[in-house]
Design an enzyme around this catalytic site. Structure first.
Site, PDB file in Angstrom:
ATOM      1  N   GLY A   1      -4.714  -3.169   1.498  1.00 17.51           N
ATOM      2  CA  GLY A   1      -5.213  -4.088   2.503  1.00 17.51           C
ATOM      3  C   GLY A   1      -6.345  -4.972   2.039  1.00 17.51           C
ATOM      4  NE  ARG A   2     -11.741  -2.036   0.913  1.00 14.26           N
ATOM      5  CZ  ARG A   2     -13.022  -1.666   0.890  1.00 14.26           C
ATOM      6  NH1 ARG A   2     -13.975  -2.561   1.015  1.00 14.26           N
ATOM      7  NH2 ARG A   2     -13.344  -0.409   0.732  1.00 14.26           N
TER       8      ARG A   2
ATOM      9  CE  LYS B   1     -12.347   0.125  -3.549  1.00 11.10           C
ATOM     10  NZ  LYS B   1     -13.205   1.346  -3.467  1.00 11.10           N
TER      11      LYS B   1
ATOM     12  CG  ASP C   1     -13.656  -8.602   5.711  1.00 11.67           C
ATOM     13  OD1 ASP C   1     -13.227  -7.692   4.963  1.00 11.67           O
ATOM     14  OD2 ASP C   1     -14.863  -8.710   5.995  1.00 11.67           O
TER      15      ASP C   1
ATOM     16  NE  ARG D   1      -3.551   3.947  -3.043  1.00 13.84           N
ATOM     17  CZ  ARG D   1      -3.658   2.842  -3.771  1.00 13.84           C
ATOM     18  NH1 ARG D   1      -2.604   2.380  -4.436  1.00 13.84           N
ATOM     19  NH2 ARG D   1      -4.802   2.198  -3.866  1.00 13.84           N
TER      20      ARG D   1
ATOM     21  CG  ASP E   1      -4.610   6.488   1.637  1.00 18.84           C
ATOM     22  OD1 ASP E   1      -4.875   7.554   2.221  1.00 18.84           O
ATOM     23  OD2 ASP E   1      -5.296   5.461   1.762  1.00 18.84           O
ATOM     24  CG  ASN E   2      -8.177   7.496  -0.706  1.00 16.14           C
ATOM     25  OD1 ASN E   2      -7.700   6.376  -0.854  1.00 16.14           O
ATOM     26  ND2 ASN E   2      -9.007   7.785   0.273  1.00 16.14           N
TER      27      ASN E   2
ATOM     28  CG  ASP F   1      -8.849   3.642  -3.369  1.00 10.58           C
ATOM     29  OD1 ASP F   1      -9.531   2.713  -3.832  1.00 10.58           O
ATOM     30  OD2 ASP F   1      -7.766   3.469  -2.794  1.00 10.58           O
TER      31      ASP F   1
END
Length: 480
Positions: free
Chosen positions: A91-92, A122, A134, A195, A262-263, A272
């Site tokens: 997402g970022r 990131k 954002d 992941r 997911d990490n 992450d």
């Protein structure tokens, strides 16, 4: 863009196709001030010859490196604090590039075969998986990741490495720190960004073909000792790598903070990490995240958390394998973790193995001493004071913690340690061991480093800390 002759692009994740990722573009930032450049890591992939302008083009604007098709936002799902979330994904950040390490890098780590390495990001902008966010990274978050990665690498923990940090000139609003705050974009170098959650997405969709494609992709590139199509064998390899990672975290006194599925990745590397912390002293219930109200990811619960996540990965593989061999592979985690924890403590104390019983006695007595020492005996100084085993007795017993090294718990530890021979005793000749205190990464120092940047744009404490961590890495001479 000029690159070294040993730069070898290998964008193989891109070959998996559109089911696994989405082509994206990096955000356009108002400015690009280079704050950190990992020249040693760059040399390992043939990118150390880039000029500053070329570096900023590659890692501030993300103009594709030679042979790289452009960034991809990877698709995955995950359990977040054990609640399944099918709306995840990059997402970022995104996968910016993949390349083989150079022959020199392979030789330096005594590898038999070169490793495939990823450059991930990131804070590089919004993607289809931003979920209204954002897509940005705070500069403080970037600074923290650079520091954590450097500390973990110095302590011999398998980890991604901060590759580049560029300040991007935006004012970000955040609910968990004073806002507006400065923005940045980070690039990190890792062995893989695949992941557990990558498998979970395929399983959630019932896509056996995707599970099979992932197994072959991961097996061939990261665990080539596993036979083609051997899902339990692949799980066993990931279990072993994850056990080693978890044991190294514990020996380093590291608390990841957010051990969601997911990490965790298929190669067993730290990445992450969220609001991470290093232990000030032995506190089994110590948590890193203020929002971890139940202590799910507390220091001493990290092995449990990793095992739980491995069971989710195993559940995905049930689509293509029998349950019994998958269960056998999972059940290997406990013995592997105990074995790796003994090895990690021997590494931290700089001594050689004497066999399971003696090695376990050293672990047990060291933890007992740390427990009895309470807040007065910090985690990192014990390993520093007694590095090299009893060869450091005079140093430890005349140092700032001499008064703590007495009593029954210390006597048991001392006798356990005395039995072990030093490993590469010449390391004690490094000037670091003449210091009274070790390099630590406690939260007060991290906040002070950030305060200097935030208040006066003073990067000197940040650079000085990284220089000391590099000296510590060379002094410890651990291998991840």
């Amino acid at each position: 863009m000029p690159v070294h002759a040993d730069y070898r692009p290998a964008p193989v994740f891109f070959d998996l196709g559109p089911d696994f990722a989405d082509a994206v573009e990096a955000a356009r930032f108002p400015k690009a001030d280079l704050r950190f450049r990992n020249q040693r890591a760059a040399a390992e992939v043939g990118l150390d010859g880039l000029s500053e302008a070329e570096w900023i083009a590659a890692f501030g604007r993300f103009e594709p490196l030679p042979g790289q098709p452009g960034p991809l936002a990877m698709r995955y799902h995950g359990h977040q604090f054990r609640h399944y979330n099918p709306d995840l994904g990059d997402g970022r950040g995104f996968l910016a590039a993949q390349m083989w390490e150079t022959p020199q890098a392979t030789a330096a780590r005594r590898g038999a075969r070169p490793r495939l390495l990823d450059l991930g990001t990131k804070g590089s902008g919004q993607t289809p998986w931003s979920r209204g966010g954002d897509g940005r990274l705070t500069l403080k978050g970037g600074v923290r990741e650079v520091l954590a990665a450097a500390m973990l690498e110095a302590l011999g923990v398998p980890t991604s490495r901060a590759f580049s940090l560029i300040e991007t000139g935006e004012a970000l609003e955040r609910g968990d720190e004073p806002s507006p705050t400065r923005s940045a974009v980070l690039a990190r170098l890792s062995h893989s960004h695949i992941r557990f959650g990558t498998f979970q997405r395929a399983a959630y969709l019932g896509r056996v073909d995707q599970i099979e494609a992932l197994i072959e992709h991961v097996r061939s590139l990261y665990h080539p000792q596993v036979a083609a199509g051997d899902a339990p064998g692949l799980l066993r390899a990931v279990v072993e790598a994850s056990a080693r990672l978890t044991a190294r975290w514990i020996a380093a006194g590291f608390v990841h903070g957010v051990l969601n599925t997911d990490n965790l990745n298929v190669t067993g590397e730290s990445f992450d990490y969220g609001p991470w912390r290093f232990l000030p002293s032995y506190q089994p219930g110590f948590t890193a995240a203020y929002f971890d109200q139940t202590g799910l990811y507390a220091f001493a619960r990290q092995p449990e958390a990793v095992f739980w996540n491995l069971t989710q990965l195993a559940g995905c593989l049930k689509l293509v394998a029998e349950v019994e061999p998958l269960t056998d592979a999972l059940n290997g985690f406990g013995p592997a973790y105990i074995r790796e924890l003994r090895a990690a403590f021997l590494m931290r104390f700089g001594v050689l193995s004497l066999g399971e019983a003696a090695d376990q006695r050293l672990v047990d007595t060291a933890l007992a001493l740390l427990r009895e020492g309470g807040e007065g005996l910090r985690w990192e100084p014990l390993f520093f004071d007694w590095f090299g085993g009893f060869a450091s007795a005079a140093r430890a017993l005349s140092g700032p913690r001499a008064k703590l090294y007495q009593g029954e718990a210390f006597d048991a530890f001392r006798f356990a340690l005395m039995a072990h021979e030093p490993d590469r005793i010449e390391r004690l000749e490094h000037p670091m061991f003449a210091a009274r205190e070790p390099e630590e990464m406690l939260i007060d120092e991290v906040e002070a480093i950030w305060a200097a940047i935030d208040a006066a744009d003073d990067w000197a404490p940040f650079r000085a800390k990284l220089a000391r961590l590099e000296a510590a890495r060379l002094a410890w001479a651990f291998t991840a």
